[in-house]
Every structure is written in structure tokens, then in C-alpha cells.
Scaffold this active site. Structure first.
Site, PDB file in Angstrom:
ATOM      1  N   GLY A  52      42.975  23.225  59.493  1.00 32.78           N
ATOM      2  CA  GLY A  52      43.615  22.099  60.162  1.00 32.78           C
ATOM      3  C   GLY A  52      42.661  20.937  60.346  1.00 32.78           C
ATOM      4  O   GLY A  52      41.456  21.055  60.082  1.00 32.78           O
TER       5      GLY A  52
ATOM      6  N   PRO B 210      40.202  17.993  62.021  1.00 29.79           N
ATOM      7  CA  PRO B 210      39.134  18.124  63.028  1.00 29.79           C
ATOM      8  C   PRO B 210      39.675  17.911  64.440  1.00 29.79           C
ATOM      9  O   PRO B 210      40.590  17.114  64.661  1.00 29.79           O
ATOM     10  CB  PRO B 210      38.152  17.001  62.642  1.00 29.79           C
ATOM     11  CG  PRO B 210      38.455  16.676  61.218  1.00 29.79           C
ATOM     12  CD  PRO B 210      39.910  16.933  61.030  1.00 29.79           C
TER      13      PRO B 210
ATOM     14  N   THR C 119      37.649  26.179  66.807  1.00 31.94           N
ATOM     15  CA  THR C 119      36.544  26.925  67.423  1.00 31.94           C
ATOM     16  C   THR C 119      36.994  27.595  68.713  1.00 31.94           C
ATOM     17  O   THR C 119      36.632  28.750  68.992  1.00 31.94           O
ATOM     18  CB  THR C 119      35.354  25.985  67.700  1.00 31.94           C
ATOM     19  OG1 THR C 119      34.939  25.370  66.476  1.00 31.94           O
ATOM     20  CG2 THR C 119      34.184  26.750  68.293  1.00 31.94           C
TER      21      THR C 119
ATOM     22  N   HIS D 181      50.020 -13.441  65.064  1.00 29.50           N
ATOM     23  CA  HIS D 181      50.061 -12.290  64.159  1.00 29.50           C
ATOM     24  C   HIS D 181      50.542 -11.038  64.889  1.00 29.50           C
ATOM     25  O   HIS D 181      51.446 -10.328  64.411  1.00 29.50           O
ATOM     26  CB  HIS D 181      48.660 -12.063  63.574  1.00 29.50           C
ATOM     27  CG  HIS D 181      48.593 -10.986  62.537  1.00 29.50           C
ATOM     28  ND1 HIS D 181      48.561 -11.247  61.184  1.00 29.50           N
ATOM     29  CD2 HIS D 181      48.567  -9.637  62.643  1.00 29.50           C
ATOM     30  CE1 HIS D 181      48.523 -10.111  60.514  1.00 29.50           C
ATOM     31  NE2 HIS D 181      48.509  -9.114  61.378  1.00 29.50           N
ATOM     32  N   GLU D 182      49.977 -10.773  66.052  1.00 25.90           N
ATOM     33  CA  GLU D 182      50.328  -9.548  66.782  1.00 25.90           C
ATOM     34  C   GLU D 182      51.735  -9.613  67.371  1.00 25.90           C
ATOM     35  O   GLU D 182      52.444  -8.597  67.408  1.00 25.90           O
ATOM     36  CB  GLU D 182      49.302  -9.280  67.893  1.00 25.90           C
ATOM     37  CG  GLU D 182      47.865  -9.107  67.421  1.00 25.90           C
ATOM     38  CD  GLU D 182      47.710  -8.068  66.325  1.00 25.90           C
ATOM     39  OE1 GLU D 182      48.520  -7.121  66.279  1.00 25.90           O
ATOM     40  OE2 GLU D 182      46.789  -8.209  65.507  1.00 25.90           O
TER      41      GLU D 182
ATOM     42  N   ASP E 246      47.175  -4.745  56.357  1.00 28.36           N
ATOM     43  CA  ASP E 246      48.632  -4.591  56.473  1.00 28.36           C
ATOM     44  C   ASP E 246      49.278  -4.524  55.099  1.00 28.36           C
ATOM     45  O   ASP E 246      50.171  -3.701  54.851  1.00 28.36           O
ATOM     46  CB  ASP E 246      49.232  -5.759  57.262  1.00 28.36           C
ATOM     47  CG  ASP E 246      48.766  -5.785  58.709  1.00 28.36           C
ATOM     48  OD1 ASP E 246      48.431  -4.714  59.233  1.00 28.36           O
ATOM     49  OD2 ASP E 246      48.735  -6.879  59.306  1.00 28.36           O
TER      50      ASP E 246
END
Length: 497
Positions: free
Chosen positions: A106, A108, A113, A333-334, A408
Site C-alpha cells: 500500500g 506510504p 509497520t 484565478h482561484e 492545470d
């Protein structure tokens, strides 16, 4: 005693040669080289540094399966396999061969562990932990020696502690168990893997100490087929990223010892941490606590967690600050990303900011309503629309685009390829190997242009709203998703009134 005797003989030889006027430099040089090689091979004979821990050891956490959240499927599969180790007499009576190896596969930070340590606790076993990289050296045969020593050490430690079981945990087993023949100039890799296969084959149900090898990897595709065949690594347990319920469980575990404010909603926080691993969720809880301490707050509140999510995802805030014109462009833009994000998936926008973090000058954090495993063509096209919306708002409002949209566009092209190679484009079912590149490019371009028309129409219908949100961003640097949705709903009612 032998070492001191050798040193004495050497000193006597040096004095004798010096007394007769012989040049000692070549002898000293050869002696130094011999001493270095002797020490090197002595260390190799000792082997790698394997970490040994047993149940109740004060230096090792007493890990139980109940301490691990978000991995119910993996835990159930692992527990089922471990029952074969616990029920040794029944296994022997029915003629079942012993379980020799378990492979945890799987991404990280998903708890591989921890699962191995919990397995050792569950079967009351000695636990020896090592890494695949500790077996590979420049000296031929060293890795094979270390593998033999590892198995012998596991058995000896179990006998010494009065245990019937021993677990050998090999992290990064892909280093040790990579496909043979790939390192033609360095046969040490192949020899080491061969020795591991020999040790696995030597495990018997009649052994006084049951040795179970647990490997962990995030690169299953690189492992040698001989290692994965039945009779060696008998079970492959998938340890994947947790879903929303799993994330909620993990967050509860990591916030159990932390004072939380009344407004902290763990369920909502689990939704906002889409595709976070267990390690990232632990880091999130820790970072939120650190931020509370910096503010001398007695409790960890929602703002601390909100800031911690951004830090874990994007990194620390940057000292550099774009100039006024750049900030304005970033804000437009955002807002473009956020506007289309809400249109294609209402309620998905969590936060909008023009604060620079990591490699991002600004960003919108999107949170899907539910985890998903399949993607439809409508979903993929909607994601393309969200990706291109930022640059299109720049173009519509400021007259041109910027290099800030390069990533993008790269993601949009990737989604376009997904549509084509999944048989969802006008081309139907196609082959990656035979499809001409120009046809692929033209089809993806057509898909993107179709979405551009939709995005452009959305921008024109909400131009005043976009300007007002940008003004707020330039003043406050960030807007929550809830506030953004309230203003968007008000704008919609104003337009229809």
C-alpha cells in the site's frame, strides 16, 4: 586476547625493521589497508543492525489492532491469517503447511509497520524489524550472510524469551526482492534474494519456533515472481488509504489525548482530509496542537485544524509575497476554480486563499461529498472545467493568461487521455499502442474546447460576483467555503429577482 597478541607481534616487527634501516612506509601502508579490510569484513560478519522488540518491552509501544484505525479490511484479513499461526496443533493435524510470509502492500503512511507490530503482539511473538536496504552491500555474499543471520537471530531470540513465534518484519522489501536479472553488473542483489527464498522454503510446521516473515512495500510491480508464489508469501494484504469513516476513526485515535474546543467537528474534518494517509492525519493532529500552543490556547479549536490541513497538504507559509498586480491575478484565478467547483459539485469548496504555501501561490481546497472509486465521463469533464476555469477568468477579466495555469493544463490533458483510453470519447474503444498521436491530440482538444464554452458562459453570468470575491480576497487573503457559498447563493437570487 588474539587481537592484543597480533598487535604486539606487529610492533615488534616494526621495531626490528626500523633497527635495520629498512623503509617502513610500504609496510605501514599495506598494514593499514589490511587492518581496514579486516575491520570491514568483521562488521559484515556481524551483519546488519536489526531492531529487536518483544511484547512488554518498555522501548517499544504495545501496539494492538484496536490502536490502528481506518484499516478494517486489512486487519480482518491479517487476523484470519494469524489464526493459522496460533492454532499450530490444528494446522499440523489437518496437514496444512505453515504460513510463511505475509506481504503488506500500500501507499506510504497507511500503517503497514503498525500492522506488523500489532500482529507480533497478537500472537505473542518476538519482533525483529529491518529494512531491505540493510542487506545490499558492495561485497559479494554479504547480503546472503545477513539473511541467514536474521533468521537465526529470530529463532535464538524466541528461544531465549520462551516464545513459540517470531516475526521478521522487512520494510522496503522491494529493495531486497526486486526482479532478478535487472542488476547484471551486481549479482549481490540476486544472491541475497535467493538466500531469502531458501530460508522461506526451509520453514516447517515441525519447527520449534514458528518464523513468520512480514514484508512491506508500495511497489508490488517490482517484486520477483518467485517471491510471490504460493508457499512463500502466501497472503498479500492490501493496506490502502482510509475512506471517510476510516479517517474519522484515525482522527479520534490521534485526538483522544488532546483538549479539543467545542466547535471541533471530527466528522467534518474527516471529510476535509480526502485521500489523507494515517501518517498525514497524525501529523495534522500534531500540527493543530502546535498551533494552539503557539497562541497560548488551552484547547485546539477549528481554526487550528483548518490551518493544519493547509500546512499538511501544501507546506509552510512562504515569506515571499507577490506584488499587487500578481496578487490580483492569483485572486481571479482561484475564484475561477472555486466558482466552477461549486457549479459541478455543490458544497465541495472548503477554502479559498491567496496565501503562498509550498509551490502554490494560491489555491482552492476542494472536498468531495463522498469517496468515489469509479469516474464517469460527466465527472471527468466537470473536473476539466474546474481546472481550466482559473486561466479563463484571467483571460476574460485581465485580457490574457499566465504561466500559473501550466499545471492545470497538464492535469486537464491527463483527464482527457483518461476519457479517450477508457472508451468514453467519440472514438469509442481504442488502443494506446495503435492510436495516432495527432488523432489523440485532436480528440482531447475538442473535449477541452467543449468545456471552455461552458466555463466562459459561467464567467459572463457571474462577472460582478467574481469581482466582489476578489476584492474580499485581496483584503482578507482567504475565504471559507461556507461564506463563498452564501455569497454565491445571494448572487444567484439577485440575478433572478
Amino acid at each position: 586476547m588474539v587481537k592484543e597478541f597480533g598487535i604486539g607481534i606487529g610492533l615488534a616487527g616494526v621495531i626490528f625493521l626500523a633497527f635495520h634501516g629498512i623503509n617502513l612506509f610500504p609496510f605501514l601502508l599495506l598494514g593499514g589497508i589490511a587492518y581496514y579490510l579486516f575491520n570491514s569484513f568483521s562488521k559484515e560478519k556481524v551483519g546488519g543492525n536489526f531492531v529487536v522488540a518483544k511484547k512488554g518491552d518498555s522501548n517499544t509501544p504495545n501496539i494492538n489492532f484496536s490502536d490502528i484505525g481506518g484499516q478494517d479490511s486489512a486487519k480482518n484479513e491479517l487476523l484470519e491469517a494469524l489464526e493459522f499461526v496460533k492454532a499450530k496443533q490444528e494446522v499440523k493435524k489437518l496437514g496444512i503447511r505453515p504460513l510463511k510470509g505475509l506481504l503488506l502492500s500500500g501507499p506510504p503512511g497507511t500503517g503497514k509497520t503498525l500492522l506488523a507490530k500489532a500482529a507480533a503482539n497478537y500472537i505473542d511473538s518476538v519482533f525483529i524489524s529491518t529494512s531491505g536496504s540493510q542487506f545490499i552491500e558492495m561485497y559479494a555474499g554479504v547480503g546472503a550472510k545477513r539473511v541467514r543471520k536474521l533468521f537465526n537471530e529470530a529463532r535464538d531470540k524466541a528461544k531465549k524469551d520462551g516464545k513459540n513465534n517470531a516475526i521478521i518484519f522487512i520494510d522496503e522489501i522491494d529493495v531486497l526482492g526486486a526482479k532478478r536479472g535487472q542488476n547484471n553488473s551486481h549479482m549481490e542483489y540476486d544472491q541475497t534474494l535467493n538466500q531469502l527464498l531458501v530460508e522461506l522454503d526451509g520453514i516447517s510446521v515441525d519447527d520449534k519456533v514458528n518464523v513468520l516473515v512480514v514484508g512491506a512495500t508500495n511497489r508490488m510491480d517490482t517484486l520477483d515472481d518467485a517471491l510471490l508464489r504460493p508457499g512463500r508469501f502466501d497472503r498479500i494484504v492490501k493496506v490502502d488509504l482510509p475512506d471517510r469513516e476510516g479517517r474519522e476513526h484515525i482522527l479520534k485515535i490521534h485526538t483522544n489525548n488532546k483538549p479539543l474546543g467545542e466547535g471541533v467537528d471530527i466528522r467534518k474534518l474527516a471529510k476535509e482530509t480526502f485521500r489523507f494517509s494515517g501518517a498525514q492525519l497524525e501529523s495534522l493532529a500534531n500540527e493543530a496542537a502546535i498551533m494552539a500552543m503557539r497562541e497560548d490556547s488551552e484547547v485546539i479549536n477549528s481554526d487550528h485544524f483548518r490551518e493544519a490541513v493547509d500546512k499538511v497538504m501544501m507546506g509552510e507559509k512562504l515569506d515571499r509575497r507577490p506584488n499587487k498586480d500578481e496578487l490580483k491575478r492569483i485572486a481571479y484565478h482561484e475564484v475561477g476554480h472555486a466558482l466552477l467547483g461549486e457549479r459541478v459539485n455543490q458544497g465541495s469548496v472548503s477554502n479559498i486563499t491567496i496565501t503562498s504555501r509550498g509551490r502554490a501561490l494560491g489555491y482552492v481546497r476542494h472536498n468531495p461529498e463522498d469517496d468515489f472509486y469509479l469516474q464517469t465521463i460527466d465527472y471527468l469533464k466537470d473536473q476539466i472545467a474546474v481546472l481550466i476555469a482559473g486561466s479563463m477568468v484571467e483571460e476574460e477579466v485581465l485580457g490574457n493568461r499566465s504561466t500559473g495555469a501550466a499545471n492545470d493544463f497538464e492535469k486537464a490533458m491527463h483527464l482527457g487521455k483518461q476519457i479517450v483510453f477508457s472508451g468514453m470519447s467519440k472514438l469509442g474503444v481504442v488502443s494506446k499502442d495503435t492510436l495516432p498521436k495527432n488523432m489523440l491530440y485532436e480528440t482531447i482538444t475538442e473535449i477541452i474546447k467543449e468545456e471552455e464554452k461552458k466555463v466562459r458562459e459561467e464567467i459572463k453570468n457571474n462577472r460582478d460576483f467574481i469581482d466582489s470575491v476578489v476584492d474580499t480576497l485581496l483584503e482578507e487573503e482567504s475565504i471559507s467555503g461556507d461564506e463563498f457559498r452564501l455569497r454565491l447563493e445571494y448572487n444567484k437570487k439577485s440575478r433572478t429577482a
